[in-house]
Design a protein around this motif. Sequence first.
Motif, mmCIF file in Angstrom:
data_model
loop_
_atom_site.group_PDB
_atom_site.id
_atom_site.type_symbol
_atom_site.label_atom_id
_atom_site.label_comp_id
_atom_site.label_asym_id
_atom_site.label_seq_id
_atom_site.Cartn_x
_atom_site.Cartn_y
_atom_site.Cartn_z
ATOM 1 N N SER A 47 -8.268 5.524 -2.550
ATOM 2 C CA SER A 47 -9.499 5.072 -1.914
ATOM 3 C C SER A 47 -9.396 5.100 -0.391
ATOM 4 C CB SER A 47 -9.858 3.659 -2.383
ATOM 5 O OG SER A 47 -8.901 2.707 -1.908
ATOM 6 N N ASP A 79 -6.316 2.843 -6.144
ATOM 7 C CA ASP A 79 -6.371 1.977 -4.962
ATOM 8 C C ASP A 79 -5.878 2.723 -3.732
ATOM 9 O OD1 ASP A 79 -6.856 -0.386 -3.615
ATOM 10 O OD2 ASP A 79 -4.829 -1.131 -3.937
ATOM 11 N N TYR A 129 0.841 -1.186 0.000
ATOM 12 C CA TYR A 129 0.000 0.000 0.000
ATOM 13 C C TYR A 129 0.883 1.245 0.000
ATOM 14 C CZ TYR A 129 -4.390 2.338 0.479
ATOM 15 O OH TYR A 129 -5.507 3.093 0.226
ATOM 16 N N THR A 141 -4.538 2.540 -12.035
ATOM 17 C CA THR A 141 -5.217 1.596 -11.145
ATOM 18 C C THR A 141 -4.542 1.560 -9.772
ATOM 19 O OG1 THR A 141 -3.882 -0.184 -12.111
ATOM 20 C CG2 THR A 141 -6.093 0.149 -13.007
#
Length: 266
Positions: free
Chosen positions: A122, A119, A74, A115
């Motif tokens: 979000s 992610d 992440y 993409t």
Amino acid sequence: MLMLPLEFCFQVEKVLKSVIDDCYPYEWDEDHITRDILKGLRKSFRDVTLFGYRYQLNINWEVYKYTGTPEHLYGDVAVLVKIRFRNGDLSEGVGFLEAKKRSIDSNRFDSLKNTQLEDILSIAPQAFLLLYDYENITTFINSISYLNDFDDYGEKYLQGLDKHGHFPRFLSETYCVVAPANLITSTSPKTTSLYNRSLPLSYQLCYRYLFGFDLEYDSTAIDIAKGYPPQRRYPRYVMVIRVGQNVPPPELDEPLNSEVLQILEE
């Protein structure tokens, strides 16, 4: 280590430039650059006291790396900032940085994918792209005065630099900037034109994160940074910055998850 704020930012910039110079061209890889930058910052500035404001900033830095095999990384760096303010209030937030290098002999960031950014955004709508270049970046937003916090001592510091001084270059050039990730869309050019909407990483660290700006304060983002997400979604590195205004740096209420995050060795 006792420093003026501008002096501190100048020294951070020197570390960034030195690392990127050393990495190009043979180790021109995002993870390698990021790891060496974090190691350099931790080695140089583990404990710093800044004076020159109306109050004193006492700062402690530590850097950790993720050691397992996550289902998903992440972002490259989570900057976890814990602040004790002058009135005793506490805040804890995290800024996410996704590192990308400029492709050699190109003006593009070829590894920048929509993409991946969607992610990250979000969970972290204030996340930044961390952009590395092997040439001087001069087109970042430069309307910010670096000299507002300087007094007579600061002027003497400037005068004490060598006559060829690197200080003017610090004010106008860098190899490393941050740009808001939410600026990127499917049609956005993934090129060095992103620099027009960027700030030097040194400025972001020294004048934004240290004061609690541009951070996520929700529990989900903080759990990800500390290594306790319900899903296996971790940052590659975690930089912990603890700041005390006229007091010692505060401890984290909940420590990092030592099962997955370990100190990044020098």
